[in-house]
Design a protein around this motif. Structure first.
Motif, PDB file in Angstrom:
ATOM      1  N   UNK A 106       0.807  -1.218   0.000  1.00 53.99           N
ATOM      2  CA  UNK A 106       0.000   0.000   0.000  1.00 53.99           C
ATOM      3  C   UNK A 106       0.841   1.270   0.000  1.00 53.99           C
ATOM      4  N   UNK A 107       2.041   1.188   0.545  1.00 51.95           N
ATOM      5  CA  UNK A 107       2.861   2.403   0.629  1.00 51.95           C
ATOM      6  C   UNK A 107       4.322   2.019   0.734  1.00 51.95           C
ATOM      7  N   UNK A 108       5.155   2.776   0.046  1.00 50.96           N
ATOM      8  CA  UNK A 108       6.612   2.610   0.108  1.00 50.96           C
ATOM      9  C   UNK A 108       7.256   3.977   0.319  1.00 50.96           C
ATOM     10  N   UNK A 109       8.453   3.968   0.875  1.00 53.42           N
ATOM     11  CA  UNK A 109       9.188   5.222   1.048  1.00 53.42           C
ATOM     12  C   UNK A 109       9.493   5.806  -0.334  1.00 53.42           C
ATOM     13  N   UNK A 110       9.162   7.059  -0.570  1.00 56.61           N
ATOM     14  CA  UNK A 110       9.421   7.651  -1.887  1.00 56.61           C
ATOM     15  C   UNK A 110      10.916   7.696  -2.188  1.00 56.61           C
ATOM     16  N   UNK A 111      11.239   7.572  -3.471  1.00 51.34           N
ATOM     17  CA  UNK A 111      12.640   7.695  -3.879  1.00 51.34           C
ATOM     18  C   UNK A 111      13.099   9.144  -3.697  1.00 51.34           C
ATOM     19  N   UNK A 112      14.379   9.294  -3.339  1.00 53.94           N
ATOM     20  CA  UNK A 112      14.963  10.620  -3.130  1.00 53.94           C
ATOM     21  C   UNK A 112      14.187  11.426  -2.098  1.00 53.94           C
ATOM     22  N   UNK A 113      13.754  10.716  -1.051  1.00 54.41           N
ATOM     23  CA  UNK A 113      12.973  11.381  -0.018  1.00 54.41           C
ATOM     24  C   UNK A 113      13.884  12.186   0.903  1.00 54.41           C
ATOM     25  N   UNK A 114      13.609  13.475   1.049  1.00 60.93           N
ATOM     26  CA  UNK A 114      14.292  14.320   2.019  1.00 60.93           C
ATOM     27  C   UNK A 114      15.807  14.358   1.851  1.00 60.93           C
ATOM     28  N   UNK A 115      16.464  14.578   2.968  1.00 61.22           N
ATOM     29  CA  UNK A 115      17.923  14.669   3.005  1.00 61.22           C
ATOM     30  C   UNK A 115      18.497  13.312   3.375  1.00 61.22           C
ATOM     31  N   UNK A 116      19.327  12.792   2.498  1.00 63.80           N
ATOM     32  CA  UNK A 116      19.944  11.498   2.756  1.00 63.80           C
ATOM     33  C   UNK A 116      21.016  11.631   3.836  1.00 63.80           C
ATOM     34  N   UNK A 117      20.977  10.699   4.777  1.00 59.48           N
ATOM     35  CA  UNK A 117      21.957  10.669   5.874  1.00 59.48           C
ATOM     36  C   UNK A 117      22.670   9.324   5.833  1.00 59.48           C
ATOM     37  N   UNK A 118      23.992   9.289   5.642  1.00 63.68           N
ATOM     38  CA  UNK A 118      24.702   8.009   5.651  1.00 63.68           C
ATOM     39  C   UNK A 118      24.514   7.292   6.990  1.00 63.68           C
ATOM     40  N   UNK A 119      24.017   6.062   6.916  1.00 57.77           N
ATOM     41  CA  UNK A 119      23.725   5.316   8.138  1.00 57.77           C
ATOM     42  C   UNK A 119      24.985   5.115   8.969  1.00 57.77           C
ATOM     43  N   UNK A 120      26.123   4.830   8.332  1.00 57.32           N
ATOM     44  CA  UNK A 120      27.344   4.538   9.081  1.00 57.32           C
ATOM     45  C   UNK A 120      27.852   5.734   9.880  1.00 57.32           C
ATOM     46  N   UNK A 121      27.415   6.953   9.498  1.00 64.83           N
ATOM     47  CA  UNK A 121      27.830   8.129  10.264  1.00 64.83           C
ATOM     48  C   UNK A 121      26.999   8.321  11.533  1.00 64.83           C
ATOM     49  N   UNK A 122      25.824   7.720  11.560  1.00 69.98           N
ATOM     50  CA  UNK A 122      24.941   7.859  12.720  1.00 69.98           C
ATOM     51  C   UNK A 122      24.946   6.594  13.560  1.00 69.98           C
ATOM     52  N   UNK A 123      24.855   5.451  12.900  1.00 68.37           N
ATOM     53  CA  UNK A 123      24.797   4.163  13.603  1.00 68.37           C
ATOM     54  C   UNK A 123      25.963   3.298  13.130  1.00 68.37           C
ATOM     55  N   UNK A 124      26.895   2.961  14.011  1.00 67.82           N
ATOM     56  CA  UNK A 124      28.089   2.197  13.607  1.00 67.82           C
ATOM     57  C   UNK A 124      27.785   0.714  13.406  1.00 67.82           C
ATOM     58  N   UNK A 125      27.020   0.395  12.362  1.00 68.19           N
ATOM     59  CA  UNK A 125      26.667  -0.989  12.062  1.00 68.19           C
ATOM     60  C   UNK A 125      27.798  -1.681  11.289  1.00 68.19           C
TER      61      UNK A 125
END
Length: 369
Positions: free
Chosen positions: A24-43
């Motif tokens: 029914x719904x998916x996150x839109x492409x190019x939504x908002x400001x992209x944040x690199x995950x590795x800079x916020x969460x050290x996965x």
């Protein structure tokens, strides 16, 4: 006092998590400001490279979008962060749903929460106990909420409380709070994927061996590539402890163990189906015997022989030597009996007859007498 209480409430924010129904719904492409995950969460790299994180600011809120994992495991989660204020829980949920319906360009009647509706409370600065109790009741919808009953963890720059509906975060740094949001969203995605795969495997028992092996492989691939008991890289002790504390309300361990058992059950079922396919039409009682010959390909198995007709059975061969053997035995017996009789009656014979017998070589016994 009333003004101070209002000011403190305004610095509290609530984050509402919405797990999207991909049909029914998916996150839109190019939504908002992209944040690199590795800079916020050290996965770990295999995980951070498979996750997208972005944010979009609105006048009264911030909407975060997380797209976790790659196809076919993609899980989309939206998080709306707004001031707690004096709004009730239902008011916060309804206003956030309407906002997301606009962002996702779907009608509100088609927007679906699936199975999850968690929250996080952010206190950007310390408050008095009574004020905190008031915010906790607004956050959870509970009456007479007791913060002393919530498990707490203290890190260097913030503290955390685990709540059965989410978590409570106390700290000034927005990045720390954002990282906590990502941690909790990842745990939600794990929980969701585990549930999906458990249901798929449970409902697949009547499918073909190929279909069962495909579902089992899909579940194994997800666990091998994306699942970590704690996805935080070694070296960041606060982040490691934060993830472990935040996910407690989701009970991931028993769900992951249930999936492991289901994967093992499907493996056993595949083996049983393969064994049954190798012996079509056989009953269970003859399987072990056939399997024994099947495991020894160089040794032929037992052959079934058709019964012969009665007139096709050959007559037994006649034993022609048997009469001659009987005759020989009778002659020997007669000779032995005669010798015995002659030996006993010789003394009664006339002298002339005895002389005559002495001339005949009847037996060693007579001649020696």
């Amino acid at each position: 006092m009333g003004q101070a209480k209002k000011d403190n409430i305004m610095v509290a924010k609530v984050a509402l998590f919405f797990l999207l129904d991909s049909s029914k719904a998916r996150v839109p492409e190019n939504y908002g400001k992209q944040v690199p995950v590795q800079k916020v969460a050290p996965f770990y790299d295999s995980l951070s490279q498979a996750c997208n994180f972005s944010k979009l600011n609105f006048p009264d809120s911030t909407a975060y979008a997380l797209s976790l994992f790659k196809k076919p495991y993609t899980t989309d989660i939206m998080v709306v962060v707004r001031d707690l204020g004096n709004a009730t829980r239902s008011q916060l949920i309804n206003s956030s749903r309407q906002q997301l319906a606009q962002v996702l360009n779907v009608g509100s009647e088609r927007f679906h929460l699936v199975d999850y509706q968690y929250r996080a409370l952010w206190l950007s600065k310390g408050v008095q106990r009574q004020e905190f109790v008031h915010m906790l009741e607004s956050f959870s919808g509970e009456l007479n909420a007791d913060p002393d009953l919530l498990p707490r963890m203290d890190a260097q720059d913030y503290w955390l409380m685990n709540h059965d509906q989410g978590f409570i975060f106390g700290g000034k740094n927005e990045d720390d709070f954002t990282r906590a949001i990502i941690f909790f969203a990842l745990a939600q995605a794990y929980h969701y994927q585990f549930g999906l795969q458990i249901n798929r495997l449970s409902a697949s028992s009547e499918q073909s061996v190929e279909a069962l092996m495909g579902l089992r492989l899909e579940a194994l691939r997800f666990r091998a590539h994306y699942f970590f008991g704690n996805p935080v890289k070694p070296g960041d002790s606060d982040a490691f402890a934060t993830y472990a504390h935040i996910i407690r309300s989701l009970d991931l361990v028993p769900v992951e163990q249930e999936l492991a058992r289901k994967i093992n059950d499907i493996g056993n079922l595949v083996q049983a189906k393969q064994a049954r396919a190798q012996a079509p039409g056989a009953t269970e009682s003859v399987w072990p015997e056939r399997d024994r010959f099947r495991t020894q390909p160089n040794k032929p198995g037992p052959r079934e022989v058709a019964p012969l007709a009665p007139d096709a059975i050959p007559a037994p061969r006649r034993r022609r030597w048997l009469p001659w053997l009987l005759i020989l035995l009778l002659v020997v017996v007669a000779l032995v009996a005669g010798v015995v009789m002659l030996d006993e009656g010789r003394a009664a014979l006339p002298s002339w007859l005895d002389s005559l017998l002495g001339m005949v070589d009847v037996s060693p016994t007579l001649r020696s007498g």
